[in-house]
Write a protein that holds these residues in place. Structure first.
Motif, PDB file in Angstrom:
ATOM      1  N   GLN A 126       0.870  -1.168   0.000  1.00 24.12           N
ATOM      2  CA  GLN A 126       0.000   0.000   0.000  1.00 24.12           C
ATOM      3  C   GLN A 126       0.911   1.224   0.000  1.00 24.12           C
ATOM      4  O   GLN A 126       1.712   1.406   0.912  1.00 24.12           O
ATOM      5  CB  GLN A 126      -0.895   0.010   1.242  1.00 24.12           C
ATOM      6  N   LYS A 127       0.803   2.057  -1.049  1.00 27.02           N
ATOM      7  CA  LYS A 127       1.710   3.189  -1.189  1.00 27.02           C
ATOM      8  C   LYS A 127       0.930   4.472  -1.471  1.00 27.02           C
ATOM      9  O   LYS A 127      -0.072   4.450  -2.190  1.00 27.02           O
ATOM     10  CB  LYS A 127       2.685   2.962  -2.350  1.00 27.02           C
ATOM     11  N   THR A 128       1.422   5.579  -0.887  1.00 27.01           N
ATOM     12  CA  THR A 128       0.941   6.904  -1.254  1.00 27.01           C
ATOM     13  C   THR A 128       2.146   7.714  -1.702  1.00 27.01           C
ATOM     14  O   THR A 128       3.285   7.408  -1.339  1.00 27.01           O
ATOM     15  CB  THR A 128       0.217   7.620  -0.093  1.00 27.01           C
ATOM     16  N   PHE A 129       1.879   8.748  -2.504  1.00 25.92           N
ATOM     17  CA  PHE A 129       2.944   9.545  -3.094  1.00 25.92           C
ATOM     18  C   PHE A 129       2.691  11.036  -2.884  1.00 25.92           C
ATOM     19  O   PHE A 129       1.535  11.481  -2.880  1.00 25.92           O
ATOM     20  CB  PHE A 129       3.046   9.255  -4.601  1.00 25.92           C
ATOM     21  N   HIS A 130       3.767  11.782  -2.747  1.00 23.06           N
ATOM     22  CA  HIS A 130       3.674  13.235  -2.728  1.00 23.06           C
ATOM     23  C   HIS A 130       3.268  13.708  -4.127  1.00 23.06           C
ATOM     24  O   HIS A 130       3.438  12.978  -5.110  1.00 23.06           O
ATOM     25  CB  HIS A 130       5.017  13.860  -2.336  1.00 23.06           C
ATOM     26  N   SER A 131       2.769  14.942  -4.217  1.00 25.43           N
ATOM     27  CA  SER A 131       2.290  15.449  -5.515  1.00 25.43           C
ATOM     28  C   SER A 131       3.387  15.517  -6.571  1.00 25.43           C
ATOM     29  O   SER A 131       3.098  15.519  -7.761  1.00 25.43           O
ATOM     30  CB  SER A 131       1.624  16.816  -5.348  1.00 25.43           C
ATOM     31  N   GLU A 134       7.150  11.586  -5.476  1.00 26.74           N
ATOM     32  CA  GLU A 134       8.006  10.896  -4.521  1.00 26.74           C
ATOM     33  C   GLU A 134       7.168  10.050  -3.563  1.00 26.74           C
ATOM     34  O   GLU A 134       6.076  10.447  -3.165  1.00 26.74           O
ATOM     35  CB  GLU A 134       8.823  11.907  -3.697  1.00 26.74           C
ATOM     36  N   LEU A 135       7.708   8.899  -3.156  1.00 24.82           N
ATOM     37  CA  LEU A 135       7.023   8.018  -2.217  1.00 24.82           C
ATOM     38  C   LEU A 135       6.764   8.751  -0.901  1.00 24.82           C
ATOM     39  O   LEU A 135       7.666   9.382  -0.351  1.00 24.82           O
ATOM     40  CB  LEU A 135       7.869   6.771  -1.964  1.00 24.82           C
ATOM     41  N   GLU A 136       5.526   8.693  -0.403  1.00 26.95           N
ATOM     42  CA  GLU A 136       5.172   9.331   0.875  1.00 26.95           C
ATOM     43  C   GLU A 136       5.007   8.302   1.985  1.00 26.95           C
ATOM     44  O   GLU A 136       5.532   8.475   3.078  1.00 26.95           O
ATOM     45  CB  GLU A 136       3.892  10.148   0.745  1.00 26.95           C
ATOM     46  N   THR A 137       4.249   7.223   1.724  1.00 25.98           N
ATOM     47  CA  THR A 137       4.084   6.178   2.741  1.00 25.98           C
ATOM     48  C   THR A 137       4.167   4.810   2.086  1.00 25.98           C
ATOM     49  O   THR A 137       3.845   4.639   0.903  1.00 25.98           O
ATOM     50  CB  THR A 137       2.727   6.275   3.487  1.00 25.98           C
ATOM     51  N   PHE A 138       4.601   3.845   2.904  1.00 28.96           N
ATOM     52  CA  PHE A 138       4.652   2.467   2.448  1.00 28.96           C
ATOM     53  C   PHE A 138       4.332   1.566   3.619  1.00 28.96           C
ATOM     54  O   PHE A 138       4.905   1.709   4.705  1.00 28.96           O
ATOM     55  CB  PHE A 138       6.039   2.106   1.907  1.00 28.96           C
ATOM     56  N   VAL A 139       3.402   0.632   3.407  1.00 29.74           N
ATOM     57  CA  VAL A 139       3.061  -0.367   4.411  1.00 29.74           C
ATOM     58  C   VAL A 139       2.453  -1.569   3.680  1.00 29.74           C
ATOM     59  O   VAL A 139       1.909  -1.423   2.581  1.00 29.74           O
ATOM     60  CB  VAL A 139       2.091   0.195   5.486  1.00 29.74           C
ATOM     61  N   TRP A 140       2.554  -2.726   4.289  1.00 28.70           N
ATOM     62  CA  TRP A 140       1.895  -3.916   3.761  1.00 28.70           C
ATOM     63  C   TRP A 140       0.557  -4.066   4.458  1.00 28.70           C
ATOM     64  O   TRP A 140       0.393  -3.689   5.623  1.00 28.70           O
ATOM     65  CB  TRP A 140       2.740  -5.165   4.002  1.00 28.70           C
ATOM     66  N   PHE A 150       6.001   0.265   8.807  1.00 28.90           N
ATOM     67  CA  PHE A 150       5.390   1.428   8.163  1.00 28.90           C
ATOM     68  C   PHE A 150       6.458   2.508   8.071  1.00 28.90           C
ATOM     69  O   PHE A 150       7.195   2.743   9.020  1.00 28.90           O
ATOM     70  CB  PHE A 150       4.206   1.944   8.988  1.00 28.90           C
ATOM     71  N   THR A 151       6.528   3.177   6.928  1.00 23.53           N
ATOM     72  CA  THR A 151       7.464   4.292   6.761  1.00 23.53           C
ATOM     73  C   THR A 151       6.753   5.436   6.042  1.00 23.53           C
ATOM     74  O   THR A 151       6.061   5.218   5.050  1.00 23.53           O
ATOM     75  CB  THR A 151       8.698   3.868   5.940  1.00 23.53           C
TER      76      THR A 151
END
Length: 186
Positions: A126-131, A134-140, A150-151
């Motif tokens: 599960q990933k979110t990105f800055h506008s 760039e990668l903003e969050t990462f978790v399984w 979680f990062t």
């Protein structure tokens, strides 16, 4: 009712819907129009159930949503668009539930969020990105719950927050960093 049925907007001559009935059930394409006569939605039916493609339009013919149904349930590719014609979200459905990679986009077309689903439950990365991309969050996730490390990152790529999930709940020590990399809360 049998055959083609046309309903109108109030007392006007502008159709509100054009439908086909066979043995009293909606069959084939159904067209819905607004009061100005523009098509706002086309749907396909089989025995009164949505079956096939469904498209929603903005006035002027711009596609806002394109999805596919099978026996009344979302099944297949679903795409939602911004009014400016750019993709807003895209993914697959199986029997009414998100399944596989589902992606949301910023209005400029860069990826905002990517989640992986297994029959409606988040399952996998599960990933979110800055506008800026760039990668903003990462978790399984596993069966709908965050699981494991979680990062969260600053837009410059430096770590902003770290922690761990167990059964969807935060567990253990969570650390928050400033942009210089110094721990500011634990």
């Amino acid at each position: 009712h049998e055959g083609i049925k046309v309903t109108y907007h109030g007392n006007s001559e502008i159709p509100a819907a054009i439908e086909n009935f066979v043995h009293g059930k909606l069959q084939g394409e159904r067209i819905i129009l607004n009061r100005n006569g523009y098509i706002v939605k086309t749907e396909n039916y089989k025995d009164n159930l949505l079956h096939g493609k469904v498209i929603r339009y903005k006035q002027g013919g711009v596609v806002l949503l394109r999805e596919h149904y099978q026996n009344g349930l979302l099944h297949g590719k679903r795409e939602k668009f911004y009014a400016e014609k750019k993709l807003q979200e895209s993914g697959e459905y199986v029997n009414g539930s998100k399944h596989g990679r589902y992606t949301w986009y910023y209005s400029d077309g860069t990826v905002n969020t990517e989640y992986v689903y297994d029959h409606g439950l988040q399952d996998g990365e599960q990933k979110t990105f800055h506008s800026g991309g760039e990668l903003e969050t990462f978790v399984w996730a596993y069966q709908g719950k965050n699981e494991g490390d979680f990062t969260r990152y600053f837009a410059n790529g430096k770590i902003k927050e770290t922690g761990e999930y167990k059964d969807g709940l935060k567990e253990g020590k969570w650390l928050t960093y400033n942009e210089a990399g110094k721990v500011i809360s634990a």
